[in-house]
Design an enzyme around this catalytic site. Sequence first.
Site, PDB file in Angstrom:
ATOM      1  N   THR A  10      66.122 149.977  35.544  1.00 56.10           N
ATOM      2  CA  THR A  10      66.526 150.213  34.170  1.00 56.10           C
ATOM      3  C   THR A  10      66.394 148.922  33.358  1.00 56.10           C
ATOM      4  O   THR A  10      66.057 147.869  33.896  1.00 56.10           O
ATOM      5  CB  THR A  10      67.994 150.672  34.094  1.00 56.10           C
ATOM      6  OG1 THR A  10      68.832 149.626  34.617  1.00 56.10           O
ATOM      7  CG2 THR A  10      68.226 151.934  34.906  1.00 56.10           C
ATOM      8  N   ASP A  12      67.832 145.635  31.585  1.00 59.86           N
ATOM      9  CA  ASP A  12      68.884 144.685  31.964  1.00 59.86           C
ATOM     10  C   ASP A  12      69.004 144.439  33.463  1.00 59.86           C
ATOM     11  O   ASP A  12      70.015 143.902  33.910  1.00 59.86           O
ATOM     12  CB  ASP A  12      70.263 145.138  31.437  1.00 59.86           C
ATOM     13  CG  ASP A  12      70.366 145.091  29.933  1.00 59.86           C
ATOM     14  OD1 ASP A  12      69.552 144.393  29.308  1.00 59.86           O
ATOM     15  OD2 ASP A  12      71.248 145.771  29.371  1.00 59.86           O
ATOM     16  N   CYS A  13      68.000 144.841  34.255  1.00 58.44           N
ATOM     17  CA  CYS A  13      68.112 144.615  35.703  1.00 58.44           C
ATOM     18  C   CYS A  13      67.287 143.415  36.157  1.00 58.44           C
ATOM     19  O   CYS A  13      67.179 143.158  37.361  1.00 58.44           O
ATOM     20  CB  CYS A  13      67.737 145.870  36.479  1.00 58.44           C
ATOM     21  SG  CYS A  13      65.978 146.259  36.443  1.00 58.44           S
ATOM     22  N   LYS A  15      63.873 142.588  35.389  1.00 54.94           N
ATOM     23  CA  LYS A  15      62.444 142.750  35.675  1.00 54.94           C
ATOM     24  C   LYS A  15      61.614 141.587  35.141  1.00 54.94           C
ATOM     25  O   LYS A  15      60.798 141.005  35.862  1.00 54.94           O
ATOM     26  CB  LYS A  15      61.937 144.077  35.075  1.00 54.94           C
ATOM     27  CG  LYS A  15      62.557 145.325  35.683  1.00 54.94           C
ATOM     28  CD  LYS A  15      61.957 146.589  35.102  1.00 54.94           C
ATOM     29  CE  LYS A  15      62.169 146.718  33.609  1.00 54.94           C
ATOM     30  NZ  LYS A  15      63.592 146.734  33.212  1.00 54.94           N
ATOM     31  N   SER A  16      61.792 141.268  33.870  1.00 54.87           N
ATOM     32  CA  SER A  16      60.999 140.197  33.267  1.00 54.87           C
ATOM     33  C   SER A  16      61.338 138.842  33.872  1.00 54.87           C
ATOM     34  O   SER A  16      60.467 137.980  34.033  1.00 54.87           O
ATOM     35  CB  SER A  16      61.215 140.166  31.751  1.00 54.87           C
ATOM     36  OG  SER A  16      60.772 141.374  31.162  1.00 54.87           O
ATOM     37  N   ASP A  86      53.902 142.997  32.824  1.00 61.88           N
ATOM     38  CA  ASP A  86      55.259 143.363  32.401  1.00 61.88           C
ATOM     39  C   ASP A  86      55.175 144.518  31.404  1.00 61.88           C
ATOM     40  O   ASP A  86      54.142 144.728  30.764  1.00 61.88           O
ATOM     41  CB  ASP A  86      55.965 142.163  31.761  1.00 61.88           C
ATOM     42  CG  ASP A  86      57.477 142.349  31.720  1.00 61.88           C
ATOM     43  OD1 ASP A  86      58.018 143.021  32.628  1.00 61.88           O
ATOM     44  OD2 ASP A  86      58.118 141.838  30.791  1.00 61.88           O
ATOM     45  N   GLU A  87      56.268 145.259  31.279  1.00 62.03           N
ATOM     46  CA  GLU A  87      56.317 146.459  30.424  1.00 62.03           C
ATOM     47  C   GLU A  87      55.193 147.429  30.819  1.00 62.03           C
ATOM     48  O   GLU A  87      54.541 148.046  29.975  1.00 62.03           O
ATOM     49  CB  GLU A  87      56.197 146.076  28.936  1.00 62.03           C
ATOM     50  CG  GLU A  87      57.181 145.032  28.465  1.00 62.03           C
ATOM     51  CD  GLU A  87      58.626 145.517  28.458  1.00 62.03           C
ATOM     52  OE1 GLU A  87      58.875 146.687  28.831  1.00 62.03           O
ATOM     53  OE2 GLU A  87      59.517 144.733  28.089  1.00 62.03           O
ATOM     54  N   ALA A  88      54.999 147.572  32.123  1.00 64.29           N
ATOM     55  CA  ALA A  88      53.889 148.386  32.623  1.00 64.29           C
ATOM     56  C   ALA A  88      54.036 149.857  32.272  1.00 64.29           C
ATOM     57  O   ALA A  88      53.046 150.599  32.286  1.00 64.29           O
ATOM     58  CB  ALA A  88      53.768 148.222  34.141  1.00 64.29           C
ATOM     59  N   GLN A  89      55.245 150.280  31.956  1.00 67.23           N
ATOM     60  CA  GLN A  89      55.435 151.693  31.589  1.00 67.23           C
ATOM     61  C   GLN A  89      54.662 152.069  30.332  1.00 67.23           C
ATOM     62  O   GLN A  89      54.348 153.243  30.121  1.00 67.23           O
ATOM     63  CB  GLN A  89      56.923 152.014  31.396  1.00 67.23           C
ATOM     64  CG  GLN A  89      57.565 151.445  30.143  1.00 67.23           C
ATOM     65  CD  GLN A  89      58.086 150.023  30.320  1.00 67.23           C
ATOM     66  OE1 GLN A  89      57.872 149.410  31.361  1.00 67.23           O
ATOM     67  NE2 GLN A  89      58.785 149.518  29.318  1.00 67.23           N
TER      68      GLN A  89
END
Length: 216
Positions: A10, A12-13, A15-16, A86-89
Amino acid sequence: MPELVFFSGTMDCGKSTLALQIGHNRSARGLQGVIFTRDDRAGEGKLSSRLGLVTEAVEADEDMDLYAYLVAQLSKGGRVDYVIVDEAQFLAPAQIDQLARVVDDLEMDVFAFGITTDFRTRLFPGSQRLVELADRMEQLQVEALCWCGARATHNARTVDGEMVVEGAQVVVGDVNHPAGEVGYEVLCRRHHRRRATAASAQAAALSPDVLPVSSA
């Protein structure tokens, strides 16, 4: 063997933050990578974390052929040892196919980071394709928390603190948003189902209709 790895979770976990750490660790060993991103909160061509860390990146717009971009870099004598996305979605399914080809044909590790589902709990097309093609999936271990303290599993879109469930799948916003603008909040499944955001829960607690609690 090179891998296509999908790190999901999600908001805030972290990822970046992890993407930046992976890049740092490899560059410290003399490896050179390319970072792709899309619609980062810091602006075009940036990879940023909520901890305030920022680095330059290549903006992967919807028409970009990621495989062709890397081949062009190599053809000009450039060196690319790994790829971070990043932001692969937000990538198109065809672009995920291109990343798989980077792994198979160019023999580079590709580390993709993204949210799995949108504010309606539906899979992003890019994330769906990653689930289908990734050699390995990693669920990030840093747990984001719902306002109630439970583990957050869903992303909610809000306007003035009120959760909305209709609209375009991609609308850029942030968790720190001015009132009246699009924002996002992480919730547990129970409160996502009930559309109970932190703001609406606070309003309910302050409502005169709430039964008083007596110490008697």
